[in-house]
Design a protein around this motif. Structure first.
Motif, short mmCIF file in Angstrom:
data_model
loop_
_atom_site.label_atom_id
_atom_site.label_comp_id
_atom_site.label_asym_id
_atom_site.label_seq_id
_atom_site.Cartn_x
_atom_site.Cartn_y
_atom_site.Cartn_z
N ASP A 75 0.82 -1.21 0.00
CA ASP A 75 0.00 0.00 0.00
C ASP A 75 0.86 1.27 0.00
O ASP A 75 0.60 2.22 0.75
CB ASP A 75 -0.95 0.01 1.20
CG ASP A 75 -2.00 1.11 1.11
OD1 ASP A 75 -2.38 1.46 -0.03
OD2 ASP A 75 -2.42 1.62 2.16
N HIS A 77 2.69 4.67 -1.85
CA HIS A 77 2.10 5.81 -2.56
C HIS A 77 2.47 5.82 -4.04
O HIS A 77 1.88 6.60 -4.80
CB HIS A 77 2.54 7.11 -1.92
CG HIS A 77 2.10 7.25 -0.49
ND1 HIS A 77 2.88 6.82 0.56
CD2 HIS A 77 0.95 7.74 0.04
CE1 HIS A 77 2.25 7.07 1.70
NE2 HIS A 77 1.08 7.62 1.41
N ARG A 92 1.00 2.16 -15.54
CA ARG A 92 -0.28 2.79 -15.21
C ARG A 92 -1.46 1.90 -15.58
O ARG A 92 -2.48 1.86 -14.86
CB ARG A 92 -0.39 4.12 -15.97
CG ARG A 92 -1.70 4.86 -15.78
CD ARG A 92 -1.79 5.48 -14.40
NE ARG A 92 -0.82 6.55 -14.24
CZ ARG A 92 -0.49 7.08 -13.08
NH1 ARG A 92 -1.04 6.61 -11.97
NH2 ARG A 92 0.40 8.04 -13.00
N SER A 96 -5.06 0.44 -10.42
CA SER A 96 -6.39 1.01 -10.25
C SER A 96 -6.44 1.92 -9.02
O SER A 96 -7.43 2.64 -8.83
CB SER A 96 -7.44 -0.09 -10.12
OG SER A 96 -7.15 -0.94 -9.02
N LYS A 97 -5.40 1.89 -8.21
CA LYS A 97 -5.38 2.68 -6.98
C LYS A 97 -5.38 4.17 -7.30
O LYS A 97 -4.54 4.66 -8.04
CB LYS A 97 -4.14 2.32 -6.16
CG LYS A 97 -4.04 3.07 -4.84
CD LYS A 97 -2.81 2.65 -4.07
CE LYS A 97 -2.66 3.45 -2.79
NZ LYS A 97 -1.45 3.05 -2.03
N ARG A 98 -6.31 4.89 -6.74
CA ARG A 98 -6.44 6.32 -6.99
C ARG A 98 -5.26 7.08 -6.37
O ARG A 98 -4.87 6.83 -5.23
CB ARG A 98 -7.76 6.83 -6.42
CG ARG A 98 -8.10 8.24 -6.81
CD ARG A 98 -9.50 8.59 -6.36
NE ARG A 98 -9.87 9.93 -6.76
CZ ARG A 98 -11.05 10.48 -6.51
NH1 ARG A 98 -11.96 9.79 -5.85
NH2 ARG A 98 -11.31 11.70 -6.91
N GLY A 99 -4.70 8.03 -7.12
CA GLY A 99 -3.62 8.85 -6.60
C GLY A 99 -2.26 8.19 -6.61
O GLY A 99 -1.30 8.74 -6.08
N PHE A 100 -2.16 7.00 -7.18
CA PHE A 100 -0.89 6.28 -7.22
C PHE A 100 0.09 7.04 -8.13
O PHE A 100 -0.22 7.36 -9.27
CB PHE A 100 -1.11 4.87 -7.76
CG PHE A 100 0.08 3.96 -7.65
CD1 PHE A 100 0.35 3.29 -6.47
CD2 PHE A 100 0.94 3.78 -8.73
CE1 PHE A 100 1.44 2.44 -6.36
CE2 PHE A 100 2.02 2.94 -8.64
CZ PHE A 100 2.28 2.26 -7.45
N ASP A 121 3.97 11.05 -13.61
CA ASP A 121 3.42 12.08 -12.72
C ASP A 121 4.47 13.10 -12.30
O ASP A 121 4.13 14.24 -11.99
CB ASP A 121 2.84 11.43 -11.46
CG ASP A 121 1.63 10.57 -11.78
OD1 ASP A 121 0.68 11.10 -12.38
OD2 ASP A 121 1.64 9.37 -11.44
#
Length: 208
Positions: A75, A77, A92, A96-100, A121
């Protein structure tokens, strides 16, 4: 405000890696990139879990080199990619994790362009100054090349390579979003806290 980005290297650190990670998180660095490429997967996963636990409730984001599997399992970041890694868009497509976060190391204009096209990013650009850990990439890119990369990019660019408490303002003046380093963040407290605070507020460097 400028960001601070600590990269781990237990092979050259004077203190155990967990102590170093705890120290920089306590000092308020914005990012910690776990860069222990030689660790077996199980040990790397354990280290990632411990670092993530230390950062819980704080603003520090924990990233890891290349290992998307460990980043997701622990988990974290985000993940940081080298030029020899999978492309950012390929990574990417599996997240599916938001903000990854997906970052990419770059050393010239072509690599910056490629990383941006692939949806990075943020970018780490360097080496800006001479440093032993980046000799494989040849001569330093210079602060002016950093400035060109910043103007070329629509994503945050971190300066890396040979940066110390005296020359980091040169990188910020070129528009870098933050300062990345290995050796830079190894200083003991309270000097580390003062340095992180100075970079974050874009003040003049603290005296050594």
């Amino acid at each position: 405000m400028a960001w601070t980005y600590c990269i781990t290297d237990r092979g050259t650190s004077e203190v155990p890696i967990l102590q170093q990670i705890r120290r920089v998180i306590g000092a308020g660095v914005d990012f910690v990139q776990i860069r222990e490429k030689d660790l077996p997967a199980r040990e790397l996963y354990r280290l990632a879990l411990q670092a993530r636990a230390m950062a819980r409730g704080r603003d520090t984001r924990i990233l890891i080199n290349d290992r998307l599997d460990i980043a997701l399992a622990a988990d974290l970041h985000g993940v940081h990619l080298a030029q020899a890694s999978l492309p950012a868009d390929a990574v990417r497509s599996r997240v599916s994790k938001r903000g990854f976060l997906i970052g990419v190391s770059t050393h010239n204009r072509a690599e910056v362009d490629k990383a941006l096209r692939q949806g990075a990013d943020y970018l780490v650009f360097g080496p800006v100054f001479a440093t032993p850990s980046k000799r494989q990439y040849g001569s330093p890119v210079t602060p002016s090349a950093l400035g060109e990369a910043v103007r070329q990019s629509n994503r945050p660019v971190f300066a890396l390579g040979g940066i110390d408490s005296h020359n980091y303002p040169d990188c910020l003046r070129q528009g870098a979003a933050g300062i990345a380093g290995i050796r830079l963040f190894r200083r003991p407290e309270p000097g580390l806290n003062s340095l992180v605070s100075a970079i974050s507020s874009r003040r003049a460097p603290p005296s050594d």
